[in-house]
Design an enzyme around this catalytic site. Sequence first.
Site, PDB file in Angstrom:
ATOM      1  CE  LYS A  79      -4.016   1.789   2.582  1.00 44.34           C
ATOM      2  NZ  LYS A  79      -4.940   1.500   3.700  1.00 44.34           N
ATOM      3  CB  SER A 154      -7.695   3.855   2.780  1.00 44.13           C
ATOM      4  OG  SER A 154      -7.040   3.122   3.803  1.00 44.13           O
ATOM      5  CB  SER A 178      -8.629   0.938   5.358  1.00 38.33           C
ATOM      6  OG  SER A 178      -9.165   2.233   5.496  1.00 38.33           O
TER       7      SER A 178
END
Length: 463
Positions: A79, A154, A178
Amino acid sequence: MSELHDLTATELARLIRTRQLSAVEVLQAHLDRIEQVNPRVNAVVTLAAERALDAAKAADAARPEEADRPLHGLPVAHKDLVDTAGIRTTYGSPLFAGHVPDQDDLIVRRLRAAGAITVGKTNTPEFGTGSHTVNEVFGATRNPYDLTKSAGGSSGGAAAALATGMVPLADGSDMGGSLRNPASFCNVVGLRPTPGRVPDLSDTAAWFTLAVSGPMARTVEDVTLMLGVVAGFDRRSPYAIKEVFAPEPEEGVAGLRVAWSPDLGGLPVDARTAAVTATAPAVFERLGAHVELADPDLTGAEEAFRTYRAWYYLLAHGDKTELGPNTAWNVEQGRGVTGADLVRAEVARSALYQRMAAFWDTYDILIAPVSQVPPFPVEQPYVTEINGEPLPDYLTWMRSAYWVSALHAPAASVPAGFTPDGLPVGVQIVGPPFEDARVLRVARAFEQATGHGLRRPPLGDGL
């Protein structure tokens, strides 16, 4: 054999370990897939192809003892909130558009030590703020099941990359959903571990337990494989779990006491999502579990989560200027937090924890919706109403996930089915604190009984 990018991480690891495949072959198959589908999905935002190829060649030349590592030769994406030495890390913010860290975060070091090969970085909203992956640096990540819809967030870039076969494994993070929301939106598996299972190191917020890092993959078996690598004690984290993570030896869910909460005590849930998640209890009953309709008393979860989140945003981002609207709003909320607010939040969360301890005396597992809505239009910043009920801000539509974040408990999102127009919906499987292995055991039983995760996105080869 299936296309290499369709194989699971567990299968690929076995094939590399037995030298039926080379790490270079596996990596090239995933690089080809990224080239093929990423322009339409926008999940991988920084590619480290040359560096990855060098690592794959080294993996193929490794000594036998090195080649026996659990993730040896497997491509993985990180990420874009996670620091990667020598690879651009923007945090989804124009303030860091050219930032290249000189050190790896702990989760990256652990993945590399297990033999994984970094392919690149996956998209995230600015500083991971929100459950819709869009930012001013890279734009929006699109849902591979419907390119007009959101991939969630996210960790939306990670989920979309997994769903389309760009990587077999990806890491993510979760404060308010997320790891779970994008997994639900993209028909993959995401696990929010018990805080401390996967330590996060911080010099400024070492005691903050709402945010965790964790694994994402297309199958529960692969999530379990990855968790075994990234979990583990580190004394630099004050609440790191010292117990070594190991999967439960038992199979199935026969005899388990399962609480089914369709709306966590009255939250609005879109009818399309509700219809899919309502099929889950019957699956568990067929597998031999004892299922009861039961809503946990989550009083105080809202206040505790929002207060500590606001406090954290002020701590983490209060010194920055030119923030995006969601991050700036959180920082302003933090400026208004008083000592009395923190007292109330701590009392509320402590009472919540004790009520849930009693709940776990009665039930082994809680199942509920992950998200209160199915994937929404990608141009829409966030969900503003559910079933005609207006929502006051960009956070509110994710209460079904962030209330669970306040429980200090492990929770997984597992594919549960599809809406009539083909949009994925996940079911949330929550366990008592520290029972990550139980959550994964239950998730795998559900996955195997339903097979929803086998339905791949309708992205053909002629892109």
